[in-house]
Design a protein around this motif. Structure first.
Motif, short mmCIF file in Angstrom:
data_model
loop_
_atom_site.label_atom_id
_atom_site.label_comp_id
_atom_site.label_asym_id
_atom_site.label_seq_id
_atom_site.Cartn_x
_atom_site.Cartn_y
_atom_site.Cartn_z
N ALA A 147 31.79 39.78 35.48
CA ALA A 147 31.88 38.50 36.18
C ALA A 147 31.24 37.37 35.38
CB ALA A 147 31.22 38.60 37.55
N PHE A 148 30.33 37.71 34.46
CA PHE A 148 29.67 36.68 33.67
C PHE A 148 30.59 36.04 32.63
CE2 PHE A 148 26.01 38.82 35.47
CZ PHE A 148 25.18 37.75 35.77
N LEU A 149 31.77 36.62 32.44
CA LEU A 149 32.78 35.94 31.61
C LEU A 149 33.14 34.58 32.19
CD1 LEU A 149 35.19 38.90 30.74
CD2 LEU A 149 33.61 37.74 29.18
N LEU A 150 32.97 34.44 33.50
CA LEU A 150 33.30 33.17 34.18
C LEU A 150 32.31 32.07 33.83
CD1 LEU A 150 34.30 34.50 37.73
CD2 LEU A 150 35.81 33.77 35.87
N LEU A 151 31.24 32.38 33.08
CA LEU A 151 30.31 31.32 32.66
C LEU A 151 30.99 30.29 31.78
CD1 LEU A 151 27.06 33.35 31.91
CD2 LEU A 151 27.40 31.68 33.74
N ALA A 152 32.16 30.61 31.26
CA ALA A 152 32.95 29.60 30.54
C ALA A 152 33.34 28.46 31.46
CB ALA A 152 34.20 30.25 29.94
N LEU A 180 31.31 30.19 42.26
CA LEU A 180 32.20 30.56 43.35
C LEU A 180 32.41 32.08 43.39
CD1 LEU A 180 34.15 29.82 45.65
CD2 LEU A 180 35.93 29.47 43.91
N GLY A 181 32.66 32.67 42.21
CA GLY A 181 32.87 34.11 42.16
C GLY A 181 31.62 34.89 42.55
N TYR A 182 30.47 34.41 42.10
CA TYR A 182 29.20 35.05 42.42
C TYR A 182 28.92 34.97 43.93
CZ TYR A 182 24.12 35.89 42.07
OH TYR A 182 22.83 36.37 42.21
N ALA A 183 29.18 33.81 44.52
CA ALA A 183 28.99 33.66 45.96
C ALA A 183 29.96 34.54 46.74
CB ALA A 183 29.16 32.19 46.35
N SER A 184 31.19 34.67 46.22
CA SER A 184 32.17 35.54 46.89
C SER A 184 31.72 37.00 46.87
CB SER A 184 33.53 35.40 46.21
OG SER A 184 34.00 34.07 46.29
N LEU A 185 31.15 37.42 45.73
CA LEU A 185 30.63 38.78 45.65
C LEU A 185 29.49 38.98 46.64
CD1 LEU A 185 30.63 39.47 41.79
CD2 LEU A 185 32.09 40.54 43.51
N LEU A 186 28.68 37.95 46.82
CA LEU A 186 27.60 38.03 47.81
C LEU A 186 28.16 38.27 49.20
CD1 LEU A 186 24.82 37.70 49.08
CD2 LEU A 186 25.10 35.21 48.87
N HIS A 205 31.30 46.03 44.90
CA HIS A 205 29.94 46.57 44.88
C HIS A 205 29.61 47.26 43.56
CE1 HIS A 205 26.23 48.30 46.32
NE2 HIS A 205 26.67 49.52 46.10
N ASP A 206 30.61 47.39 42.69
CA ASP A 206 30.45 48.09 41.42
C ASP A 206 29.64 47.24 40.45
OD1 ASP A 206 30.84 49.49 38.97
OD2 ASP A 206 32.69 50.34 39.79
N TYR A 207 28.60 47.82 39.83
CA TYR A 207 27.79 47.05 38.88
C TYR A 207 28.65 46.57 37.70
CZ TYR A 207 24.06 45.74 35.67
OH TYR A 207 23.26 45.05 34.80
N GLY A 208 29.68 47.34 37.35
CA GLY A 208 30.58 46.91 36.28
C GLY A 208 31.26 45.59 36.60
N THR A 209 31.57 45.36 37.87
CA THR A 209 32.15 44.09 38.28
C THR A 209 31.18 42.95 38.03
OG1 THR A 209 33.43 45.22 40.00
CG2 THR A 209 33.20 42.83 40.21
N PHE A 210 29.90 43.17 38.32
CA PHE A 210 28.87 42.16 38.04
C PHE A 210 28.81 41.84 36.55
CE2 PHE A 210 27.35 43.68 42.14
CZ PHE A 210 26.94 42.51 42.75
N CYS A 211 28.85 42.90 35.74
CA CYS A 211 28.75 42.70 34.29
C CYS A 211 29.83 41.74 33.79
CB CYS A 211 28.88 44.04 33.58
SG CYS A 211 27.55 45.22 33.90
N ALA A 226 27.35 45.26 30.06
CA ALA A 226 28.26 46.41 30.14
C ALA A 226 27.77 47.55 29.25
CB ALA A 226 29.67 45.98 29.75
N LEU A 227 27.28 47.21 28.05
CA LEU A 227 26.74 48.25 27.16
C LEU A 227 25.48 48.87 27.77
CD1 LEU A 227 27.18 46.60 23.65
CD2 LEU A 227 28.52 48.47 24.63
N GLY A 228 24.65 48.03 28.37
CA GLY A 228 23.47 48.56 29.05
C GLY A 228 23.84 49.51 30.17
N TYR A 229 24.93 49.19 30.86
CA TYR A 229 25.39 50.05 31.96
C TYR A 229 25.90 51.39 31.42
CZ TYR A 229 27.62 51.21 36.42
OH TYR A 229 27.98 51.82 37.60
N VAL A 230 26.57 51.36 30.27
CA VAL A 230 27.01 52.60 29.65
C VAL A 230 25.80 53.49 29.34
CG1 VAL A 230 28.05 53.62 27.58
CG2 VAL A 230 29.15 51.67 28.69
N MET A 231 24.77 52.88 28.73
CA MET A 231 23.58 53.66 28.38
C MET A 231 22.85 54.16 29.63
SD MET A 231 23.77 53.84 25.18
CE MET A 231 22.24 54.73 24.93
N ASP A 232 22.97 53.43 30.72
CA ASP A 232 22.36 53.87 31.97
C ASP A 232 23.01 55.14 32.48
OD1 ASP A 232 20.55 53.57 34.15
OD2 ASP A 232 22.18 52.79 35.37
#
Length: 263
Positions: free
Chosen positions: A219-224, A231-237, A211-217, A102-108
């Motif tokens: 979504a990695f909270l689900l690694l817990a 499942l969430g990653y496949a749904s985004l696909l 489709h928002d890159y912020g959503t991808f960022c 998310a911070l990388g996306y801000v700098m982008d």
């Protein structure tokens, strides 16, 4: 006495603006110099750009250049994806990866805002920005692929196909988003038409959230919960693949109509 009289009527030298005043002036200038929001999903429009505006305003005060901001963003993103590859999925890893991405996306977004504050960007800077965006898109899905290979969350190797397909979908979408506006402008000029877009549907920015890159960022909270992440990653696909099909059909119709006008 004449010298004293002259000095007494000399206007005082204005004090230089404070850093805070300079920062506020930068924020105000950026607020009236934003690129068009049409077509931008909700997170990028309502969260990422406003944050980047304030970071850019502060960065301009300390002399941060657009290209440096681009490289800082790439470093933050690269660090997050490196952690994803080397560490086993956990709550701590998910938080760290999400925050770094998310911070990388801000700098982008900061690099473009800084360019506007400086009066315009450079061709080399735009090349650097788009090239690193392309690399980021590729490496993100490759990092997920390596993580799923090293730390399987399901018994089937079929899970490895998901990031492979996602990489193809995302790169095809990225290519289309870069190429189609160029072709649209060229076709409109040849046909003598106005290439500006019409009004945007008010729900579009929300419908584009998958489709928002912020959503991808984030979504990695689900690694817990690794299975939930998969499942969430496949749904985004699935959603992004559907959006690509719809966008490709729309792009084809638009460009085909411009072809017919030229003949």
């Amino acid at each position: 006495m004449a010298v004293s009289s002259t000095l007494s009527h000399t206007p005082p030298t204005p004090e230089p603006p404070t850093l805070r005043a300079w920062y506020r002036a930068n924020v105000q200038a950026l607020g009236s110099a934003q690129k068009a929001a049409r077509g931008t999903p909700a997170y990028s429009r309502l969260v990422n750009r406003p944050l980047a505006r304030r970071v850019a305003a502060a960065g301009h005060v300390v002399g941060l250049s657009p290209n440096t901001a681009t490289l800082v963003g790439a470093g933050l993103t690269g660090t997050g994806l490196a952690l994803l590859v080397v560490d086993e999925p956990s709550a701590g890893l998910g938080l760290g990866v999400a925050v770094l991405l998310a911070l990388g996306y801000v700098m982008d977004s900061v690099d473009g805002q800084l360019a506007r504050l400086r009066g315009g960007g450079s061709l080399a800077g735009e090349f650097l920005d788009h090239t690193l965006d392309c690399v980021k898109t590729c490496v993100l899905h490759l990092a997920v692929l390596v993580s799923l290979f090293r730390f399987p969350v399901v018994d089937s190797d079929a899970a490895l196909v998901v990031p492979m397909v996602f990489l193809v979908v995302d790169m095809t979408t990225y290519f289309g988003m870069i190429l189609v506006p160029f072709l649209r402008r060229r076709g409109a000029v040849a046909a003598g038409l106005d290439s500006s877009a019409g009004p945007e549907h008010p729900l579009r920015k929300w419908l584009m959230l998958p489709h928002d890159y912020g959503t991808f960022c984030w979504a990695f909270l689900l690694l817990a919960w690794p299975r939930l992440f998969l499942l969430g990653y496949a749904s985004l696909l699935v959603v992004n693949a559907a959006l690509l099909v719809l966008a490709s059909a729309k792009w084809w119709r638009e460009l085909r109509s411009l072809d017919l006008l030229e003949t």
